[in-house]
Design a protein around this motif. Structure first.
Motif, PDB file in Angstrom:
ATOM      1  N   LEU A 205      22.114  85.637  49.152  1.00 52.01           N
ATOM      2  CA  LEU A 205      23.051  84.829  48.368  1.00 52.01           C
ATOM      3  C   LEU A 205      22.801  83.364  48.724  1.00 52.01           C
ATOM      4  N   SER A 206      22.434  82.565  47.737  1.00 54.20           N
ATOM      5  CA  SER A 206      22.154  81.142  47.948  1.00 54.20           C
ATOM      6  C   SER A 206      23.337  80.316  47.463  1.00 54.20           C
ATOM      7  N   VAL A 207      23.758  79.367  48.293  1.00 54.76           N
ATOM      8  CA  VAL A 207      24.915  78.529  47.959  1.00 54.76           C
ATOM      9  C   VAL A 207      24.515  77.059  48.054  1.00 54.76           C
ATOM     10  N   ARG A 208      24.851  76.326  47.010  1.00 59.02           N
ATOM     11  CA  ARG A 208      24.560  74.889  46.959  1.00 59.02           C
ATOM     12  C   ARG A 208      25.855  74.150  46.662  1.00 59.02           C
ATOM     13  N   PHE A 209      26.101  73.085  47.411  1.00 56.09           N
ATOM     14  CA  PHE A 209      27.328  72.315  47.239  1.00 56.09           C
ATOM     15  C   PHE A 209      27.008  70.983  46.563  1.00 56.09           C
ATOM     16  N   GLN A 210      27.511  70.804  45.370  1.00 53.37           N
ATOM     17  CA  GLN A 210      27.215  69.598  44.610  1.00 53.37           C
ATOM     18  C   GLN A 210      27.633  68.317  45.335  1.00 53.37           C
ATOM     19  N   PRO A 211      28.798  68.270  46.005  1.00 53.14           N
ATOM     20  CA  PRO A 211      29.198  67.035  46.698  1.00 53.14           C
ATOM     21  C   PRO A 211      28.235  66.616  47.811  1.00 53.14           C
ATOM     22  N   LEU A 212      27.436  67.572  48.335  1.00 53.93           N
ATOM     23  CA  LEU A 212      26.527  67.252  49.445  1.00 53.93           C
ATOM     24  C   LEU A 212      25.188  66.701  48.980  1.00 53.93           C
ATOM     25  N   GLN A 213      24.921  66.718  47.678  1.00 56.84           N
ATOM     26  CA  GLN A 213      23.597  66.329  47.209  1.00 56.84           C
ATOM     27  C   GLN A 213      23.353  64.824  47.296  1.00 56.84           C
ATOM     28  N   GLY A 214      24.408  64.073  47.522  1.00 58.34           N
ATOM     29  CA  GLY A 214      24.236  62.627  47.700  1.00 58.34           C
ATOM     30  C   GLY A 214      24.110  62.220  49.150  1.00 58.34           C
ATOM     31  N   VAL A 215      24.090  63.211  50.060  1.00 58.65           N
ATOM     32  CA  VAL A 215      24.014  62.934  51.502  1.00 58.65           C
ATOM     33  C   VAL A 215      22.647  63.370  52.019  1.00 58.65           C
ATOM     34  N   ASN A 216      22.003  62.540  52.828  1.00 59.98           N
ATOM     35  CA  ASN A 216      20.680  62.872  53.361  1.00 59.98           C
ATOM     36  C   ASN A 216      20.743  64.102  54.254  1.00 59.98           C
ATOM     37  N   SER A 217      19.818  65.037  54.044  1.00 62.97           N
ATOM     38  CA  SER A 217      19.819  66.323  54.765  1.00 62.97           C
ATOM     39  C   SER A 217      19.652  66.172  56.268  1.00 62.97           C
ATOM     40  N   PHE A 218      19.110  65.035  56.719  1.00 58.90           N
ATOM     41  CA  PHE A 218      18.855  64.841  58.141  1.00 58.90           C
ATOM     42  C   PHE A 218      19.937  63.999  58.821  1.00 58.90           C
ATOM     43  N   SER A 219      20.937  63.600  58.058  1.00 61.11           N
ATOM     44  CA  SER A 219      21.979  62.749  58.629  1.00 61.11           C
ATOM     45  C   SER A 219      23.042  63.577  59.342  1.00 61.11           C
ATOM     46  N   ASN A 220      23.736  62.936  60.253  1.00 55.89           N
ATOM     47  CA  ASN A 220      24.835  63.604  60.965  1.00 55.89           C
ATOM     48  C   ASN A 220      25.975  63.948  60.016  1.00 55.89           C
ATOM     49  N   ASP A 221      26.178  63.097  59.011  1.00 56.29           N
ATOM     50  CA  ASP A 221      27.241  63.364  58.027  1.00 56.29           C
ATOM     51  C   ASP A 221      26.976  64.676  57.302  1.00 56.29           C
ATOM     52  N   TYR A 222      25.704  64.905  56.950  1.00 48.98           N
ATOM     53  CA  TYR A 222      25.357  66.145  56.246  1.00 48.98           C
ATOM     54  C   TYR A 222      25.574  67.354  57.163  1.00 48.98           C
TER      55      TYR A 222
END
Length: 856
Positions: A205-222
């Motif tokens: 099951l693959s899950v993608r969160f639209q609100p996270l797509q504006g955050v860099n994958s390597f950042s602490n925020d992500y």
């Protein structure tokens, strides 16, 4: 044009070399400062853009009982979630029985989209697309027939290769993960039509969160945001697991209901027959058979019900093969960028400061004349400040733009040969501003200090030449036997060296800095590439690690190993993974190794000391991370919940992974239980990749092994990691060499311009051209030797500091500079000195002695 402005342009025209040299030095410093600082974030942004373009899922969920559309709806209860289910499984196939991770291709899928390299995507039931790696490394071509093993349990065994693709799930070309089939190492992935996989339900099951797509994958925020989303998903799936268990359990009971009915009916009939005919031997046999059948049915029902127990496994982006190692690479570059360019830039700034200082000091008479003519201090100062500002801004702004764009894109293009990254380089405004500020500090700052100092004097004093320094006896003159053996020219050179100490130290610092930078570049390459060699040469002396499926089943694995001609021995150990705490700090993924036979173990692992009856030996990574040393206490918590407080008996070197070691007696004392063997450290003679794969398959199939990892694979991983740094290292070496040359040339020019009357006097006295050149170059040669020697130590220190900053959670780099690095650095500095000598010689041959001697 005003007179002062005309004067500035005439000054630039008359001294083009010096103006260009200032720009070049600032340009080089800014280029590497901004360029290398932008490379780490550039790599992260490039990969982040790539995976977002192909809609990589944020979370992947695996279940022991599969997924249905109800699970999709469950996932989408979490705010912002978009969920999809698909099929996948691990199989073996191809020319060499390769382990393949096989997916069902869905053209309507919105997540984990494939990027086509060649051919087309699979539309027919007999079509398959393979990983681009299968084409590059394993020789498959479009139109080839691909055949799977029978154990793959597919609708058919042969398929036609119609395309080669890339997947955002696999971003590192060197690894595709591990599996529980074949030799345990996934070689590549493949896609078929979903129904060809012959699976009853979806398996991921693959899950993608639209609100996270504006955050860099390597950042602490992500990372924080994903962790929060995973907690929310776990909460809703906890209820879903119970519902799924009940549903499947009911299905199992329904499936077994007919058999249970038949047994119940047969039991009733048997009771009736007993009432009619009595308890005969035949009826007793039937009673026994019924009881046995009921027992078997109960066991089958219990076993089937156990399989309906739903267990979830969670995976986020950093758990994907190669994702973390890619992030580690960019972090290493960022760590290097925090040290190397700063040192580089400081050398550039120091030399620029010196150049501007000398330029203004040479203009004393001019400043005095302007002051005598009535120009204000500000108007006079503005002339030189504008000169410095122009040189600083041209060099800083020009190369900030070039560095921000070129170096990161160059590195990304090298990755593009293995990972198709979408080039995306952020504009490093803060770094650019810092570079411009440093540049102006070195140029305008120097001009401000010197001009204000000169303007403080009276016009009459400024128009007179500055009084020369009084001559002093140098130390060498006091050593009479040595001094008497020196020639006149040698004595002059030594006197000049020690008379003008600031010039001497500037030259030494320039040469030492250049040598240190070049050595650091070579050392980075040597140290990173030697990590695996040091680990598997000086510390580990085994070739493979075999993880056993059950404790103390080493005999089965040993029987399989004995059948191999390459097997030469094994050490039985207990390997427990856990975390270590001390002083409120914690380090995870620690491998606690306890050998069954200590004497035998010494042939497989070299430690800094013997294992004691109590306590634990820790690696240097744990010691540095937790700030502990021998004699301190640490707390170890195993992944299975076992806990022990341990005394550190010693710290041992280690470069790859995080390890701690205990003796069997210490293990029993700490955990209050006997040692069980769950791992073998195996020594093997040289094997081909195919032979290793064959041995791993046999151990997995017949040796009770969970998996086998080979040292050669670890070395390959480090080699790939090292090659990813080659571009950065090469750029640093080249730019360090150019900086060294420009610095040496600039300092020599300053030296000559300051001493032009002295050199003209020497020529008038009858010195030949070669003698006049050596009059200056002899000093340069001596300073070059001192600078190179000083640079050796500075290079080692700088490399140590950078590597300490570049360590990751699993890798500590040894500090190594091989002899070619010293040779190249030395030869380059000597070559630069000789080139500068030749240029100086040509310049001194054409000195106008009369004009030089006429100058005040």
């Amino acid at each position: 044009m005003k007179p002062m402005t005309k004067n500035m342009w005439r000054e630039i025209a008359a001294n083009k070399g010096r103006f260009i040299a200032i720009i070049l030095i600032i340009l080089l410093g800014t280029l590497i400062f901004v360029g290398v600082k932008a490379t780490g974030p550039g790599l992260n942004d490039a990969l982040d853009t790539t995976v977002k373009t192909q809609h990589l899922s944020d979370v992947q969920l695996f279940s022991t009982t599969g997924f249905t559309q109800k699970d999709v709806k469950t996932a989408e209860k979490v705010n912002g979630a978009q969920a999809e289910i698909s099929k996948f499984k691990y199989v073996t196939g191809g020319k060499n029985e390769d382990v393949v991770v096989l997916y069902g291709y869905q053209s309507s899928a919105n997540q984990n989209q494939l990027k086509l390299r060649s051919g087309h995507l699979p539309h027919g039931a007999d079509q398959i697309v393979l990983d681009e790696r299968a084409k590059q490394d394993y020789g498959y071509r479009l139109g080839d027939t691909y055949r799977f093993n029978r154990q793959a349990n597919l609708k058919q065994r042969t398929y036609q290769i119609v395309g080669f693709v890339d997947s955002p799930r696999y971003i590192d070309y060197s690894t595709r993960g591990s599996a529980n089939v074949g030799d345990g190492t996934v070689r590549y992935f493949a896609y078929l039509q979903p129904q060809q996989l012959n699976l009853p339900t979806a398996t991921v099951l693959s899950v993608r969160f639209q609100p996270l797509q504006g955050v860099n994958s390597f950042s602490n925020d992500y990372q924080r945001a994903v962790a929060k989303k995973v907690r929310a998903l776990k909460a809703v799936f906890k209820l879903r697991a119970k519902e799924r268990n009940q549903q499947l359990s009911a299905n199992v009971k329904r499936a077994f209901a007919p058999q249970q009915q038949r047994l119940t009916q047969a039991r009733k009939q048997l009771v009736q027959m007993k009432q009619i005919a009595g308890n005969s031997s035949v009826l007793q046999q039937q009673q026994k058979a019924l009881t046995e059948n009921q027992t078997k049915l109960n066991a089958a029902l219990q076993q089937a019900t156990a399989k309906t127990r739903t267990t979830y496994t969670w995976q986020i982006r950093e758990d994907l093969p190669g994702f973390t190692s890619f992030g580690d690479t960019s972090d290493r570059i960022a760590a290097i960028a925090n040290v190397f360019p700063v040192f580089f830039f400081l050398i550039a700034a120091l030399i620029t400061f010196t150049t501007i200082t000398r330029m203004v000091e040479e203009a004393r008479r001019q400043i005095g004349t302007f002051k005598a003519l009535g120009y204000t201090k500000w108007v006079i100062a503005r002339n030189y400040l504008s000169y410095a500002l122009m040189a600083g801004l041209i060099g800083a702004i020009l190369c900030s733009a070039i560095g921000n764009v070129t170096l990161p894109r160059l590195v990304i293009s090298m990755y593009h040969m293995t990972i198709p990254l979408t080039a995306s380089v952020p504009v490093m405004w803060a770094v650019i501003a810092l570079a411009v500020a440093f540049s102006l500090l070195a140029t305008v700052g120097a001009a401000v200090i010197v001009v204000w100092r000169e303007l403080a004097e009276k016009p009459a004093d400024l128009m007179r030449p500055r009084a020369p320094k009084s001559a002093k006896r140098i130390l060498m003159e006091r050593i009479t036997p040595l001094w008497h053996r020196l020639s006149f020219n040698q004595k002059v050179s030594y006197r000049n060296l020690f008379r003008y100490k600031s010039r001497m130290w500037m030259t030494i610092i320039g040469i030492a800095g250049g040598t240190a930078l070049i050595l650091t570049g070579f050392g980075l390459n040597d140290s990173i590439s030697s990590t695996a060699t040091q680990q598997y040469g000086q510390i580990f002396h085994y070739s493979a690690t075999v993880s056993l499926a059950h404790d103390d089943q080493s005999q089965k694995a040993t029987r399989v190993l004995n059948q191999s001609d390459h097997y030469s021995g094994a050490s039985k150990v207990n390997l427990t993974t856990g975390k270590v705490k001390a002083h409120a700090n914690q380090i995870g993924d620690v491998n606690l190794v306890t050998p069954k036979n200590q004497q035998q173990f010494k042939k497989y692992v070299t430690l800094s000391c013997s294992l004691k009856q109590n306590g634990v030996v820790i690696c240097q990574k744990i010691a540095s991370q937790l700030d502990v040393k021998a004699g301190d206490k640490v707390s170890f918590t195993a992944s299975n919940g076992q806990h022990a407080n341990l005394k550190v008996t010693a710290v041992t070197p280690n470069y790859m992974g995080v390890f701690a070691y205990m003796s069997p007696a210490a293990y029993r004392h700490a955990f209050n239980q006997a040692l069980t063997v769950n791992t073998l450290f195996v020594k093997l003679t040289s094997q081909s990749s195919q032979q290793q794969n064959q041995l791993a398959r046999q151990l997995l199939k017949h040796g009770g092994a969970l998996g086998t990892s080979f040292a050669s694979d670890q070395k390959t991983t480090v080699k790939t990691m090292s090659s990813s740094m080659n571009v950065i290292v090469l750029i640093m070496i080249l730019l360090s060499g150019v900086l060294s040359f420009v610095v040496l040339y600039n300092l020599t020019n300053i030296n000559i311009s300051e001493r032009i009357r002295e050199l003209s006097t020497v020529k008038v006295l009858g010195f030949f051209d070669n003698e006049v050149t050596m009059y200056v170059s002899r000093e340069n040669m001596l300073l070059t030797v001192f600078g190179i020697i000083l640079g050796y130590g500075a290079g080692w220190g700088l490399l140590s500091f950078i590597l300490n900053q570049a360590t990751t959670s699993q890798v500590v780099f040894p500090v190594i500079i091989r002899w070619p690095g010293y040779v190249v650095a030395t030869l380059l500095m000597v070559a630069f000195t000789l080139i500068v000598m030749w240029v100086t010689h040509q310049k001194l041959k054409h000195v106008d002695m009369v004009e030089a001697l006429k100058e005040n």
